[in-house]
Design an enzyme around this catalytic site. Structure first.
Site, PDB file in Angstrom:
ATOM      1  N   GLU A   1       0.873  -1.173   0.000  1.00  0.00           N
ATOM      2  CA  GLU A   1       0.000   0.000   0.000  1.00  0.00           C
ATOM      3  C   GLU A   1       0.907   1.219   0.000  1.00  0.00           C
ATOM      4  OE1 GLU A   1      -2.513   2.545   3.124  1.00  0.00           O
ATOM      5  OE2 GLU A   1      -2.893   0.390   3.259  1.00  0.00           O
TER       6      GLU A   1
ATOM      7  N   CYS B   1      -3.363   7.468   5.146  1.00  0.00           N
ATOM      8  CA  CYS B   1      -3.249   7.090   3.742  1.00  0.00           C
ATOM      9  C   CYS B   1      -4.509   7.432   2.968  1.00  0.00           C
ATOM     10  CB  CYS B   1      -2.925   5.611   3.615  1.00  0.00           C
ATOM     11  SG  CYS B   1      -4.043   4.546   4.547  1.00  0.00           S
TER      12      CYS B   1
END
Length: 517
Positions: free
Chosen positions: A253, A290
């Protein structure tokens, strides 16, 4: 389980983001011999751990959750000293971490993630079909890279560790240098809990240091990697994993812009409310999520500039997590502000507070400027900054959306009374993001069966998979089909009597019953 490790190399020390001063005892970096030892121990745990039944494997996960809860006050204090994230954030994140472990334990007992599938023989099929039985089995030892911004939920005992253990895979965690003391103590608690619950030696270990991370990715015993972090660091490790003599999956990620759009009708209906909520979202966690919305598209003439500017100036964010993040944020904001055509609604400024303090910023452009400088403006800046993009009409907006890179999330703030624009945006965003949000904000990721936390590159290296939710376990499993194998020699999950009572697909129909011939 391996826990007594020898270390050499550069020591790692936590730093209080509030003051910039060291906290806790130095943690030695793990040398190559240590990484080799724990990886080999993990390989030795593969067969016994895979042999555990659902109840035993679920028991391991629940034991870890219980041990973390019991040590909650100690762990929260350690985390706060090294991250300055404070309360209620850290107690809430620890609770989420324990809930993830319990959720995976429930999923292990329920068993459908194993995808047990049986097709009975059919000589009349074209071509004739033998007895075929398919099951997902553990890949093997998994390397997990802890993240800086979630010291519990995406760290030593976070979602990657929980999902890999649920799959039946031993785990070696590469700790994040932003919270080394917390990582050591969390690792000790997890190791002790697993040992007490009966896990085989080698099931879990923690290593420290950048070189240890590279050594893990290239070690022949490691069969998959879970990573949450920067685009540059993730890409370098992804290339290492792909360049091995035996390439392995790298579930990274990485960076994400998480665009949001407010339609004209939404601005008319609730513009000021929408603007304040947006500022709250991109400054949440000091912009170190994020899922932070890095772009907000607003119609030209929105009349929200004053509301947005006041909201940003009234926001004091907590210190950034470490000196590297603060330096990257300061440089990134100034780079964005220097692009020709960018307007500073709240420009970059130096925080006059100690430690890793930072001030939020808000910049603005129109769509032609975004198009002309897409390479510079469509780059993630980690920290409390976001970019407003003003569009003249729906056609201009949709053309701009086509330029956007892959993201974890994309948000539409709209009204159901609008005829066409929301539907077009939802369709466009579904091509570019793993989670599409209607009239909400992306900061906040529910842990559930339906959740998808992933997206097209550069958000992740594997857009088919999620790092949050039950299906995160799928990353660490591979399918094996058994053809015409006698019932007594099959895994228990595939035997006629279904002794584990798992849901299975029998000749195309879901059932938890026995095979009746």
């Amino acid at each position: 389980m391996t826990e007594q490790l020898e270390h050499t190399g550069q020591d790692l020390c936590g730093v209080d983001p509030r003051t910039g001063e060291p906290v806790g005892s130095p943690v030695p970096a793990s040398d190559s011999a240590t990484v080799d030892a724990v990886a080999r121990a993990a390989a030795g745990a593969v067969a016994p751990l895979a042999g555990y039944g659902p109840a035993e494997r679920a028991g391991l996960l629940r034991a870890v959750a219980s041990a973390l809860r019991d040590a909650g006050d100690e762990l929260v204090a350690l985390a706060d000293a090294e991250t300055a994230l404070g309360s209620p954030r850290l107690p809430g994140e620890l609770a989420r971490t324990c809930a993830q472990l319990d959720m995976f334990a429930d999923a292990v007992e329920e068993g459908s993630f194993r995808e047990a599938t049986i097709d009975l023989p059919d000589p009349n099929a074209v071509p004739p079909r033998p007895d075929l039985r398919r099951l997902l089995v553990p890949l093997g030892p998994v390397a997990v890279f802890a993240a800086s911004n979630f010291p519990f939920a995406f760290s030593v005992a976070g979602g990657d560790t929980a999902s890999a253990l649920a799959a039946g895979c031993p785990v070696v965690v590469k700790a994040h240098p932003s919270h080394p003391g917390l990582s050591v103590r969390t690792g000790e608690i997890v190791t002790a809990a697993l040992r007490t619950a009966g896990a085989p030696d080698g099931t879990f270990a923690v290593v420290h240091g950048e070189q240890a991370g590279r050594d893990l990715v290239t070690h022949p015993a490691i069969t998959a990697v879970g990573f949450t972090g920067s685009l540059g660091g993730g890409r370098a490790l992804f290339d290492l994993a792909s360049g091995r003599p035996d390439p392995i999956p790298f579930y990274g990620e990485l960076g994400s812009l998480n665009p949001a759009v407010a339609t004209p009708a939404a601005v008319v209906a609730r513009g000021p409310e929408l603007a304040k909520a947006y500022v709250g979202s991109f400054t949440m966690g000091s912009g170190q999520f994020c899922t932070k919305p890095g772009l907000l598209f607003l119609p030209t003439g929105h009349a929200l500039t004053d509301v947005l500017t006041r909201a940003v100036r009234d926001t004091t964010v907590a210190p950034l997590l470490n000196a590297r993040i603060r330096a990257g944020y300061d440089a990134g904001v100034r780079t964005l502000a220097a692009v020709d055509g960018v307007r500073e609604l709240v420009g970059p400024s130096t925080a006059d507070r100690p430690g890793h303090a930072a001030n939020p910023a808000l910049l603005a452009v129109d769509v032609p400027t975004l198009v002309a400088h897409a390479d510079e403006l469509l780059a993630e800046c980690f920290g409390p900054v976001s970019l407003l993009v003003e569009y003249a009409d729906a056609d201009e907006l949709l053309r701009a959306v086509e330029l956007l890179p892959g993201s974890l999330t994309a948000t539409v703030q709209g009204e159901e009374s609008e005829p066409e624009l929301p539907a077009a945006l939802l369709a466009a965003f579904a091509e570019r993001a793993g989670r599409v949000i209607w009239n909400g904000w992306p900061t906040g990721v529910a842990v559930s069966w339906a959740q998808h936390h992933g997206g097209p590159w550069p958000a992740t290296t594997a857009p088919l998979h999620t790092s949050v939710g039950v299906t995160a376990v799928r990353r660490f499993l591979r399918p094996v089909a058994y053809q015409d194998v006698p019932d007594a020699l099959l895994p228990a999950e595939l035997r006629d009597a279904n002794p584990l009572g798992l849901p299975r697909r029998l000749n195309g129909t879901l059932t938890s019953g026995e095979v009746v011939r």
